[in-house]
Scaffold this motif. Sequence first.
Motif, mmCIF file in Angstrom:
data_model
loop_
_atom_site.group_PDB
_atom_site.id
_atom_site.type_symbol
_atom_site.label_atom_id
_atom_site.label_comp_id
_atom_site.label_asym_id
_atom_site.label_seq_id
_atom_site.Cartn_x
_atom_site.Cartn_y
_atom_site.Cartn_z
ATOM 1 N N GLU A 143 0.810 -1.214 0.000
ATOM 2 C CA GLU A 143 0.000 0.000 0.000
ATOM 3 C C GLU A 143 0.846 1.268 0.000
ATOM 4 O OE1 GLU A 143 -3.201 -0.096 2.903
ATOM 5 O OE2 GLU A 143 -3.240 -2.289 2.781
ATOM 6 N N GLU A 144 2.117 1.162 0.346
ATOM 7 C CA GLU A 144 3.011 2.316 0.292
ATOM 8 C C GLU A 144 3.540 2.474 -1.126
ATOM 9 O OE1 GLU A 144 7.260 3.974 2.070
ATOM 10 O OE2 GLU A 144 6.452 2.073 2.785
ATOM 11 N N LEU A 145 3.367 3.633 -1.728
ATOM 12 C CA LEU A 145 3.793 3.867 -3.104
ATOM 13 C C LEU A 145 5.283 3.601 -3.254
ATOM 14 C CD1 LEU A 145 3.131 4.902 -5.977
ATOM 15 C CD2 LEU A 145 3.687 7.207 -5.149
ATOM 16 N N ASP A 146 5.641 2.662 -4.131
ATOM 17 C CA ASP A 146 7.041 2.297 -4.393
ATOM 18 C C ASP A 146 7.770 1.899 -3.108
ATOM 19 O OD1 ASP A 146 6.643 2.971 -7.108
ATOM 20 O OD2 ASP A 146 7.159 5.061 -6.722
ATOM 21 N N GLY A 147 7.016 1.421 -2.127
ATOM 22 C CA GLY A 147 7.618 1.101 -0.835
ATOM 23 C C GLY A 147 7.619 -0.372 -0.493
ATOM 24 N N GLY A 148 7.208 -1.216 -1.424
ATOM 25 C CA GLY A 148 7.140 -2.641 -1.135
ATOM 26 C C GLY A 148 8.515 -3.294 -1.109
ATOM 27 N N PRO A 149 8.603 -4.524 -0.573
ATOM 28 C CA PRO A 149 9.873 -5.218 -0.436
ATOM 29 C C PRO A 149 10.548 -5.482 -1.787
ATOM 30 C CG PRO A 149 8.177 -6.269 0.901
ATOM 31 C CD PRO A 149 7.486 -5.300 0.011
ATOM 32 N N VAL A 150 11.790 -5.051 -1.898
ATOM 33 C CA VAL A 150 12.584 -5.207 -3.129
ATOM 34 C C VAL A 150 13.240 -6.582 -3.139
ATOM 35 C CG1 VAL A 150 14.576 -4.317 -4.402
ATOM 36 C CG2 VAL A 150 13.019 -2.723 -3.260
ATOM 37 N N PHE A 151 13.259 -7.236 -4.323
ATOM 38 C CA PHE A 151 13.954 -8.524 -4.394
ATOM 39 C C PHE A 151 14.925 -8.627 -5.563
ATOM 40 C CE2 PHE A 151 9.953 -9.215 -6.661
ATOM 41 C CZ PHE A 151 10.313 -9.965 -7.777
ATOM 42 N N MET A 152 15.084 -7.568 -6.333
ATOM 43 C CA MET A 152 16.122 -7.544 -7.368
ATOM 44 C C MET A 152 16.380 -6.106 -7.779
ATOM 45 S SD MET A 152 16.450 -9.484 -11.043
ATOM 46 C CE MET A 152 17.179 -10.925 -10.346
ATOM 47 N N GLN A 153 17.661 -5.803 -8.062
ATOM 48 C CA GLN A 153 18.027 -4.465 -8.517
ATOM 49 C C GLN A 153 19.080 -4.555 -9.623
ATOM 50 O OE1 GLN A 153 19.245 -2.636 -4.739
ATOM 51 N NE2 GLN A 153 17.353 -1.427 -4.738
ATOM 52 N N ALA A 154 19.225 -3.439 -10.324
ATOM 53 C CA ALA A 154 20.335 -3.260 -11.264
ATOM 54 C C ALA A 154 20.840 -1.845 -11.078
ATOM 55 C CB ALA A 154 19.884 -3.478 -12.702
ATOM 56 N N SER A 155 22.158 -1.670 -11.166
ATOM 57 C CA SER A 155 22.715 -0.337 -10.992
ATOM 58 C C SER A 155 23.565 0.062 -12.186
ATOM 59 C CB SER A 155 23.552 -0.260 -9.703
ATOM 60 O OG SER A 155 24.671 -1.115 -9.781
ATOM 61 N N VAL A 156 23.629 1.364 -12.411
ATOM 62 C CA VAL A 156 24.476 1.938 -13.458
ATOM 63 C C VAL A 156 25.200 3.138 -12.840
ATOM 64 C CG1 VAL A 156 22.903 1.245 -15.298
ATOM 65 C CG2 VAL A 156 22.718 3.538 -14.330
ATOM 66 N N PRO A 157 26.386 3.477 -13.341
ATOM 67 C CA PRO A 157 27.066 4.670 -12.831
ATOM 68 C C PRO A 157 26.382 5.936 -13.343
ATOM 69 C CG PRO A 157 28.326 3.686 -14.627
ATOM 70 C CD PRO A 157 27.196 2.746 -14.334
ATOM 71 N N VAL A 158 26.396 6.963 -12.517
ATOM 72 C CA VAL A 158 25.974 8.285 -12.961
ATOM 73 C C VAL A 158 27.219 8.982 -13.494
ATOM 74 C CG1 VAL A 158 24.928 10.481 -12.302
ATOM 75 C CG2 VAL A 158 24.152 8.357 -11.221
ATOM 76 N N LEU A 159 27.191 9.351 -14.754
ATOM 77 C CA LEU A 159 28.373 9.887 -15.422
ATOM 78 C C LEU A 159 28.429 11.407 -15.334
ATOM 79 C CD1 LEU A 159 28.254 7.670 -18.639
ATOM 80 C CD2 LEU A 159 29.436 7.197 -16.481
ATOM 81 N N SER A 160 29.615 11.937 -15.428
ATOM 82 C CA SER A 160 29.792 13.386 -15.447
ATOM 83 C C SER A 160 29.055 13.967 -16.650
ATOM 84 C CB SER A 160 31.282 13.721 -15.542
ATOM 85 O OG SER A 160 31.474 15.114 -15.659
ATOM 86 N N GLY A 161 28.261 14.990 -16.408
ATOM 87 C CA GLY A 161 27.513 15.615 -17.493
ATOM 88 C C GLY A 161 26.255 14.879 -17.886
ATOM 89 N N ASP A 162 25.876 13.860 -17.123
ATOM 90 C CA ASP A 162 24.663 13.100 -17.429
ATOM 91 C C ASP A 162 23.436 14.006 -17.451
ATOM 92 O OD1 ASP A 162 24.480 10.453 -18.175
ATOM 93 O OD2 ASP A 162 24.812 9.681 -16.149
ATOM 94 N N THR A 163 22.527 13.724 -18.361
ATOM 95 C CA THR A 163 21.199 14.340 -18.356
ATOM 96 C C THR A 163 20.203 13.304 -17.856
ATOM 97 O OG1 THR A 163 20.673 13.615 -20.605
ATOM 98 C CG2 THR A 163 21.795 15.756 -20.360
ATOM 99 N N PRO A 164 19.056 13.742 -17.345
ATOM 100 C CA PRO A 164 18.050 12.761 -16.934
ATOM 101 C C PRO A 164 17.676 11.803 -18.063
ATOM 102 C CG PRO A 164 17.498 14.911 -16.052
ATOM 103 C CD PRO A 164 18.654 15.125 -16.982
ATOM 104 N N GLU A 165 17.642 12.315 -19.277
ATOM 105 C CA GLU A 165 17.247 11.483 -20.422
ATOM 106 C C GLU A 165 18.292 10.401 -20.718
ATOM 107 O OE1 GLU A 165 15.136 15.154 -20.233
ATOM 108 O OE2 GLU A 165 17.306 14.851 -20.418
ATOM 109 N N ALA A 166 19.558 10.800 -20.675
ATOM 110 C CA ALA A 166 20.627 9.836 -20.954
ATOM 111 C C ALA A 166 20.698 8.774 -19.858
ATOM 112 C CB ALA A 166 21.965 10.561 -21.081
ATOM 113 N N LEU A 167 20.574 9.219 -18.621
ATOM 114 C CA LEU A 167 20.597 8.285 -17.496
ATOM 115 C C LEU A 167 19.403 7.343 -17.546
ATOM 116 C CD1 LEU A 167 21.894 7.321 -14.888
ATOM 117 C CD2 LEU A 167 20.758 9.201 -13.688
ATOM 118 N N ALA A 168 18.252 7.882 -17.880
ATOM 119 C CA ALA A 168 17.037 7.064 -17.979
ATOM 120 C C ALA A 168 17.203 5.964 -19.016
ATOM 121 C CB ALA A 168 15.837 7.933 -18.332
ATOM 122 N N GLN A 169 17.843 6.281 -20.130
ATOM 123 C CA GLN A 169 18.019 5.296 -21.190
ATOM 124 C C GLN A 169 18.918 4.150 -20.744
ATOM 125 O OE1 GLN A 169 16.150 5.416 -23.924
ATOM 126 N NE2 GLN A 169 16.939 3.371 -24.359
#
Length: 214
Positions: A143-169
């Motif tokens: 019932e908590e928005l985006d607050g449920g138990p997580v069971f898998m993740q993936a991570s990417v580095p945030v690069l210098s000069g990143d835009t939200p659009e580039a990071l989102a992709q």
Amino acid sequence: MSGSIVILISGSGSNLQAIIDAVDAGEITGHISAVISNRPEAFGLERAKNVGIHTEVIDHTGYKSREIFDLNLIRKIDEFEPDLVILAGFMRILTPDFVRRYSGKLINIHPSLLPKYQGLHTHKRAIEAGDSEHGASVHFVTEELDGGPVFMQASVPVLSGDTPEALAQRVLIQEHKIFPIAVKWFMQGRVQLQNGTPHLDGVSLEGNIPRLTL
């Protein structure tokens, strides 16, 4: 074709496509019984139709309240007797009654390393915070928005000069990798929600979430 999956979408359905491809490749045990959208123009409906998956549109603009919409959505979903209900870009805040109805078999993917950045504009927020990494999380829905138990993740580095659009992709590429794996694990019975905590192969994932790193 054991195991019924219902997928809810609102938009282009790129994560839907990743799951369709995994099912077609035999990587996921089960079948997609229906794809349901709250927006009739959602391109994901075409993706489903192209491979012969049943589609339904329940346009939220035709209902006077969120509760009435969710009740009709429940009725439609239940026609397919799902073992798993997937939110794949379904842009609706669900009522507590809906969430409780599918407790333990309702999963979502969110574009952040939860519990960071629940809600919208996650990529912008990660950049503005100066984070060195960002990513996506698959979680059971509560019932908590985006607050449920997580069971898998993936991570990417945030690069210098990143835009939200580039990071989102870059994050989206990782979403397409982990979401089918998460669905596969669930349909195999490997991932289960027990007393509010996700377990993998019977072992609690609390504090030890599997993470794919780019």
